[in-house]
Design a protein around this motif. Structure first.
Motif, mmCIF file in Angstrom:
data_model
loop_
_atom_site.group_PDB
_atom_site.id
_atom_site.type_symbol
_atom_site.label_atom_id
_atom_site.label_comp_id
_atom_site.label_asym_id
_atom_site.label_seq_id
_atom_site.Cartn_x
_atom_site.Cartn_y
_atom_site.Cartn_z
ATOM 1 N N HIS A 51 -3.694 1.310 1.355
ATOM 2 C CA HIS A 51 -2.591 2.113 1.887
ATOM 3 C C HIS A 51 -1.809 1.411 3.007
ATOM 4 O O HIS A 51 -0.873 1.994 3.556
ATOM 5 C CB HIS A 51 -3.131 3.439 2.439
ATOM 6 C CG HIS A 51 -3.752 4.316 1.394
ATOM 7 N ND1 HIS A 51 -3.009 5.014 0.472
ATOM 8 C CD2 HIS A 51 -5.058 4.591 1.119
ATOM 9 C CE1 HIS A 51 -3.816 5.694 -0.324
ATOM 10 N NE2 HIS A 51 -5.069 5.457 0.047
ATOM 11 N N TRP A 52 -2.203 0.179 3.365
ATOM 12 C CA TRP A 52 -1.658 -0.440 4.566
ATOM 13 C C TRP A 52 -1.268 -1.900 4.341
ATOM 14 O O TRP A 52 -1.853 -2.582 3.509
ATOM 15 C CB TRP A 52 -2.685 -0.437 5.699
ATOM 16 C CG TRP A 52 -3.315 0.870 6.001
ATOM 17 C CD1 TRP A 52 -4.470 1.383 5.465
ATOM 18 C CD2 TRP A 52 -2.857 1.852 6.930
ATOM 19 N NE1 TRP A 52 -4.754 2.610 6.022
ATOM 20 C CE2 TRP A 52 -3.778 2.928 6.914
ATOM 21 C CE3 TRP A 52 -1.756 1.917 7.789
ATOM 22 C CZ2 TRP A 52 -3.637 4.050 7.713
ATOM 23 C CZ3 TRP A 52 -1.611 3.038 8.583
ATOM 24 C CH2 TRP A 52 -2.538 4.095 8.544
ATOM 25 N N LYS A 53 -0.343 -2.372 5.171
ATOM 26 C CA LYS A 53 -0.134 -3.801 5.361
ATOM 27 C C LYS A 53 -0.541 -4.130 6.792
ATOM 28 O O LYS A 53 -0.305 -3.341 7.708
ATOM 29 C CB LYS A 53 1.318 -4.183 5.092
ATOM 30 C CG LYS A 53 1.687 -4.028 3.609
ATOM 31 C CD LYS A 53 3.075 -4.559 3.309
ATOM 32 C CE LYS A 53 3.376 -4.443 1.819
ATOM 33 N NZ LYS A 53 4.723 -4.991 1.495
ATOM 34 N N GLY A 63 -0.291 -8.627 4.758
ATOM 35 C CA GLY A 63 -0.279 -7.827 3.540
ATOM 36 C C GLY A 63 -1.464 -6.888 3.459
ATOM 37 O O GLY A 63 -1.992 -6.423 4.462
ATOM 38 N N PHE A 64 -1.888 -6.587 2.240
ATOM 39 C CA PHE A 64 -3.012 -5.684 2.019
ATOM 40 C C PHE A 64 -4.310 -6.427 2.347
ATOM 41 O O PHE A 64 -4.624 -7.447 1.737
ATOM 42 C CB PHE A 64 -3.013 -5.183 0.577
ATOM 43 C CG PHE A 64 -1.811 -4.341 0.247
ATOM 44 C CD1 PHE A 64 -1.756 -3.006 0.616
ATOM 45 C CD2 PHE A 64 -0.714 -4.895 -0.401
ATOM 46 C CE1 PHE A 64 -0.645 -2.221 0.324
ATOM 47 C CE2 PHE A 64 0.401 -4.129 -0.702
ATOM 48 C CZ PHE A 64 0.442 -2.789 -0.339
ATOM 49 N N GLN A 108 1.575 1.636 7.502
ATOM 50 C CA GLN A 108 1.427 2.311 6.219
ATOM 51 C C GLN A 108 2.429 1.772 5.197
ATOM 52 O O GLN A 108 3.611 1.563 5.502
ATOM 53 C CB GLN A 108 1.608 3.816 6.401
ATOM 54 C CG GLN A 108 1.188 4.642 5.202
ATOM 55 C CD GLN A 108 1.405 6.143 5.433
ATOM 56 O OE1 GLN A 108 1.784 6.575 6.515
ATOM 57 N NE2 GLN A 108 1.176 6.922 4.392
ATOM 58 N N ALA A 109 1.961 1.556 3.977
ATOM 59 C CA ALA A 109 2.792 0.977 2.927
ATOM 60 C C ALA A 109 3.764 1.983 2.327
ATOM 61 O O ALA A 109 4.703 1.598 1.632
ATOM 62 C CB ALA A 109 1.915 0.387 1.828
ATOM 63 N N ASP A 355 8.784 -0.400 1.639
ATOM 64 C CA ASP A 355 9.113 -1.820 1.586
ATOM 65 C C ASP A 355 10.349 -2.174 2.410
ATOM 66 O O ASP A 355 10.459 -3.276 2.941
ATOM 67 C CB ASP A 355 9.322 -2.269 0.141
ATOM 68 C CG ASP A 355 8.007 -2.414 -0.609
ATOM 69 O OD1 ASP A 355 6.939 -2.383 0.047
ATOM 70 O OD2 ASP A 355 8.035 -2.532 -1.850
ATOM 71 N N GLY A 356 11.283 -1.229 2.528
ATOM 72 C CA GLY A 356 12.508 -1.495 3.286
ATOM 73 C C GLY A 356 12.228 -1.820 4.752
ATOM 74 O O GLY A 356 12.884 -2.687 5.348
ATOM 75 N N TYR A 357 11.250 -1.117 5.327
ATOM 76 C CA TYR A 357 10.894 -1.386 6.734
ATOM 77 C C TYR A 357 10.366 -2.810 6.894
ATOM 78 O O TYR A 357 10.745 -3.520 7.822
ATOM 79 C CB TYR A 357 9.842 -0.377 7.203
ATOM 80 C CG TYR A 357 9.253 -0.729 8.549
ATOM 81 C CD1 TYR A 357 9.923 -0.442 9.729
ATOM 82 C CD2 TYR A 357 8.006 -1.383 8.633
ATOM 83 C CE1 TYR A 357 9.386 -0.786 10.960
ATOM 84 C CE2 TYR A 357 7.475 -1.727 9.859
ATOM 85 C CZ TYR A 357 8.171 -1.428 11.029
ATOM 86 O OH TYR A 357 7.639 -1.781 12.257
ATOM 87 N N PHE A 358 9.476 -3.220 5.995
ATOM 88 C CA PHE A 358 8.904 -4.561 6.096
ATOM 89 C C PHE A 358 9.962 -5.628 5.845
ATOM 90 O O PHE A 358 9.962 -6.686 6.489
ATOM 91 C CB PHE A 358 7.726 -4.693 5.135
ATOM 92 C CG PHE A 358 6.597 -3.767 5.453
ATOM 93 C CD1 PHE A 358 5.793 -4.005 6.560
ATOM 94 C CD2 PHE A 358 6.327 -2.663 4.678
ATOM 95 C CE1 PHE A 358 4.748 -3.147 6.881
ATOM 96 C CE2 PHE A 358 5.295 -1.793 4.963
ATOM 97 C CZ PHE A 358 4.498 -2.039 6.085
ATOM 98 N N ALA A 359 10.881 -5.374 4.915
ATOM 99 C CA ALA A 359 11.940 -6.338 4.646
ATOM 100 C C ALA A 359 12.805 -6.575 5.880
ATOM 101 O O ALA A 359 13.253 -7.701 6.148
ATOM 102 C CB ALA A 359 12.807 -5.846 3.489
#
Length: 362
Positions: A51-53, A63-64, A108-109, A355-359
């Motif tokens: 559930h996390w990166k 990453g995971f 959280q992913a 994914d947008g947050y991490f990008a």
């Protein structure tokens, strides 16, 4: 000596010699085996890493983190009773996103929206170290954030940060939580936090001089003392529960979709004393965090940094960083370290990819 006695003696000597030689032969043939230690991964202690990166204390996204360890920032240990997951972050180093502070922290992913949320995070932990240096007049000195709710959208503000803070020379530290306003308008420079004490003091209790500390909290939490938190967001309401053996259980409720800080007159006295003097005097949008994707964080987000207090007297600690040398910071206590024994997450069916947050921030 008669013939029978002589024969028996010869038989005994033959058997003794054979047994001794055979014993020596076995000892040579079967040397002692070396003991091997199996690595216990964090994903075996708190098996929820799908559930996390994982963001590390050097700013990288690992990453995971299944079957993963990093001996500088993220690994497991055993205190003689239980396995624990260790999260460690120095006072200075490369940071993630736009933050001034280092972190070894799970993000959280997926993200979820407070109005339709049914999401929950729980954890049992103990803080093992906070920075040995800082400025006692700076509220963030000697503190670490051990759990969060973060926005993935808009200003990317934080409706929840759970802190542990302990001044040098004190046995007991304080646990408190913050609500950061979701600032109205496009200018986020006026944002501020409101701090609520759980055990001990809140964020606003500071020293009178750089190395002059306030009175030790009476109902505080010591380094190495276990405590637990539960964060649940459902139908726009955030419910918090804090427990620790020997301490009163504390609960709090906060509306995340309807603001109570929409006018200047609503700004609380704590904020007027702490943030307004440095120009952080904004108001919040009426709908607070409605419509923004939120997500949980867990770990060690070190709040002590080496930036000059002249920049911001609440967040810039002027602590020792040894020019960013991680090992030197670890050697003289200039880091945050948090151990987690258990943790769990509930993710609602309405949650979507984060994914947008991490990008944007990796």
């Amino acid at each position: 000596m008669n013939k029978r006695t002589s024969s028996s003696l010869i038989t005994f000597l033959i058997l003794f010699t054979f047994t001794t030689l055979n014993s020596c032969k076995n000892e040579v043939k079967e040397p002692k085996q070396k003991e091997t230690t199996k690595t216990v991964y964090a994903s075996e202690v708190t098996p929820f890493f799908d559930h996390w990166k994982l963001i590390l204390g050097d700013g990288s996204n690992a990453g995971f983190a299944n079957n993963f360890e990093n001996k500088d920032f993220f690994y497991t240990t055993n205190d003689g009773k239980s396995d624990w997951v260790v999260y460690k972050a120095p006072n200075a180093g490369d940071t993630h996103g736009t933050s001034n502070n280092t972190r070894t922290e799970l993000a959280q992913a997926k993200k979820w929206y407070p109005k339709t949320a049914d999401d929950k995070l729980t954890a049992t932990l103990k803080v093992m170290n906070v920075s040995s240096t800082g400025d006692a007049r700076v509220a963030a000195s000697y503190a670490v954030v051990v759990g969060q709710i973060h926005s993935a959208d808009g200003h990317e503000n934080e409706p929840l940060k759970i802190f542990y803070k302990k001044f040098p020379g004190h046995t007991k530290g304080s646990v408190f939580w913050h609500y950061e306003i979701n600032t109205a308008g496009e200018d986020n420079s006026g944002r501020w936090d409101y701090s609520s004490a759980v055990w001990g003091n809140d964020f606003s209790v500071v020293g009178t001089e750089e190395n002059t500390y306030p009175e030790e909290p009476k109902d505080g939490i010591a380094l190495g003392e276990e405590f637990s938190y539960e964060i649940e967001v459902k139908d726009g309401i955030m419910n918090l529960k804090f427990t620790s053996e020997g301490h009163e259980t504390k609960t709090f409720t906060k509306n995340l979709i309807q603001s109570e800080y929409t006018t200047t007159a609503d700004i609380p006295e704590q904020t007027q004393n702490l943030f307004v003097p440095i120009g952080q005097d904004g108001i919040e949008r009426e709908t607070a965090y409605t419509g923004e994707g939120l997500f949980f964080k867990l770990g060690a987000y070190n709040q002590t940094n080496g930036k000059s207090p002249d920049v911001n007297k609440n967040w810039c600690s002027g602590a020792e960083t040894h020019g960013g040398d991680i090992q030197k910071q670890y050697a003289d206590g200039n880091y945050a370290e948090v151990w987690f024994k258990t943790a769990s997450i509930k993710v609602s069916d309405a949650a979507v990819s984060n994914d947008g947050y991490f990008a944007k921030n990796d």
